[in-house]
Scaffold this motif. Structure first.
Motif, short mmCIF file in Angstrom:
data_model
loop_
_atom_site.label_atom_id
_atom_site.label_comp_id
_atom_site.label_asym_id
_atom_site.label_seq_id
_atom_site.Cartn_x
_atom_site.Cartn_y
_atom_site.Cartn_z
N TRP A 1 0.82 -1.21 0.00
CA TRP A 1 0.00 0.00 0.00
C TRP A 1 0.86 1.27 0.00
O TRP A 1 1.72 1.45 0.86
CB TRP A 1 -0.91 0.01 1.22
N SER A 2 0.59 2.15 -0.96
CA SER A 2 1.15 3.49 -0.99
C SER A 2 -0.01 4.42 -1.37
O SER A 2 -1.17 4.07 -1.18
CB SER A 2 2.30 3.57 -2.00
N THR B 1 -4.01 3.86 -1.49
CA THR B 1 -5.07 4.39 -0.64
C THR B 1 -5.72 5.58 -1.33
O THR B 1 -5.18 6.15 -2.28
CB THR B 1 -4.52 4.87 0.72
N ALA B 2 -6.88 5.96 -0.83
CA ALA B 2 -7.49 7.21 -1.27
C ALA B 2 -6.68 8.38 -0.70
O ALA B 2 -5.84 8.20 0.19
CB ALA B 2 -8.94 7.28 -0.80
N LEU B 3 -6.93 9.56 -1.21
CA LEU B 3 -6.29 10.77 -0.68
C LEU B 3 -7.32 11.59 0.08
O LEU B 3 -8.50 11.62 -0.29
CB LEU B 3 -5.70 11.60 -1.82
N SER C 1 -10.45 4.19 6.30
CA SER C 1 -9.75 3.71 5.12
C SER C 1 -10.01 2.22 4.92
O SER C 1 -10.49 1.52 5.81
CB SER C 1 -8.24 3.94 5.27
N ALA C 2 -9.64 1.73 3.76
CA ALA C 2 -9.82 0.32 3.42
C ALA C 2 -8.99 -0.60 4.32
O ALA C 2 -9.24 -1.80 4.39
CB ALA C 2 -9.46 0.08 1.96
N MET D 1 2.34 9.02 5.07
CA MET D 1 1.11 8.57 5.71
C MET D 1 1.39 8.11 7.14
O MET D 1 2.25 7.26 7.36
CB MET D 1 0.47 7.43 4.91
N ILE D 2 0.64 8.66 8.09
CA ILE D 2 0.78 8.33 9.51
C ILE D 2 -0.47 7.55 9.94
O ILE D 2 -1.55 8.12 10.08
CB ILE D 2 0.92 9.61 10.37
#
Length: 286
Positions: free
Chosen positions: A131-132, A168-170, A179-180, A196-197
């Protein structure tokens, strides 16, 4: 849900680089340096067991680089992802998702390994999605000259080639909720584009995996910003925003790079947000 700390290895970095323009006389109070001005750094990852998903956050440097490369970082200790996973009863093939806070080599290098005959690269987690987010992915695959040495193609491109990469979505603002992956994400742009934290809701607590927004306890004062950050003035604002949220809501801050403090809480003081309590992962997650 269960949480497990995963130790991927330890290394050292130049204290001046880690604290930018902050004088050594100040930062060495919390992060003492050796005779070469190097300070202890951890690569402490986090494993989330949630139903039938095993989500690993960050993967450290990995072991596919040259001895010359690792010589710059003075590796120490005998921790590894495999040993740490086995300690908790898992194997890397059990991992369903690898979430990368960002794609600098010390956060994602362990995601990709040599293939069997060392002629190319393959995913180190063959059953996992990687995931990015699309903004950071584009930033990392078309790197600026400042960060080019941190975005290594052999760590990044094989994820896409494997077919296991997901984005991921933004968020509309800073925080992406629901989030998913089952946790919220705070997006920060000062260190690198769209870091992303993860913010994990666990037994009535919020555990925040701080990555490079807050590398160590020593970085709590707002002006104490790494020389590695691409937009240090933006880091100041993002760190102030997040630390105020953390003090207001009693977040538990999981420190990826602090070799001697695993999890902390913070509080408001006359000098700003400061360290309050320290916890071990074993004490908090048991």
């Amino acid at each position: 849900m269960k949480l497990y700390p995963i130790q991927s290895g330890n290394f050292k970095l130049d204290g001046g680089a880690m604290f930018g323009v902050v004088p050594k006389s100040l930062w060495q109070r919390t992060n003492p340096a050796d005779q070469n001005n190097m300070i202890d750094i951890a690569a402490r990852c986090l494993l989330i067991e949630d139903g039938n998903r095993l989500i690993l956050i960050d993967t450290g440097m990995g072991n596919k680089q040259s001895d010359k490369f690792y010589g710059y970082y003075h590796l120490w200790g005998d921790d590894s992802i495999d040993k740490s996973l086995a300690h908790h009863g898992f194997h890397r093939d059990d991992i369903t998702d690898v979430f990368m806070t960002h794609l600098h080599f010390d956060h994602c290098g362990g995601s990709i390994q040599w293939n069997k005959d060392r002629t190319g690269y393959e995913p180190a987690f063959k059953n996992a999605h990687f995931w990015s987010n699309i903004s950071h992915w584009q930033w990392a695959t078309q790197p600026n000259r400042r960060e080019k040495a941190s975005f290594l193609k052999e760590n990044i491109i094989p994820m896409e080639e494997s077919g296991q990469l997901k984005f991921t979505a933004l968020p509309e603002q800073h925080i992406l909720k629901d989030s998913a992956l089952g946790f919220d994400i705070f997006f920060a742009n000062g260190h690198t584009e769209k870091q992303m934290i993860p913010m994990i809701h666990y037994k009535g607590k919020t555990i925040c995996f701080m990555a490079d927004l807050l590398p160590t306890v020593g970085h709590l004062p707002i002006p104490f910003v790494m020389g590695y950050d691409t937009r240090p003035l933006l880091t100041l604002d993002e760190k102030e925003l997040f630390l105020n949220l953390a003090a207001d809501h009693n977040y538990y801050l999981f420190l990826e790079h602090d070799a001697h403090n695993e999890i902390i809480t913070v509080k408001h003081t006359e000098k700003g947000v400061r360290h309050y309590e320290t916890f071990t992962c074993n004490a908090l997650f048991s």
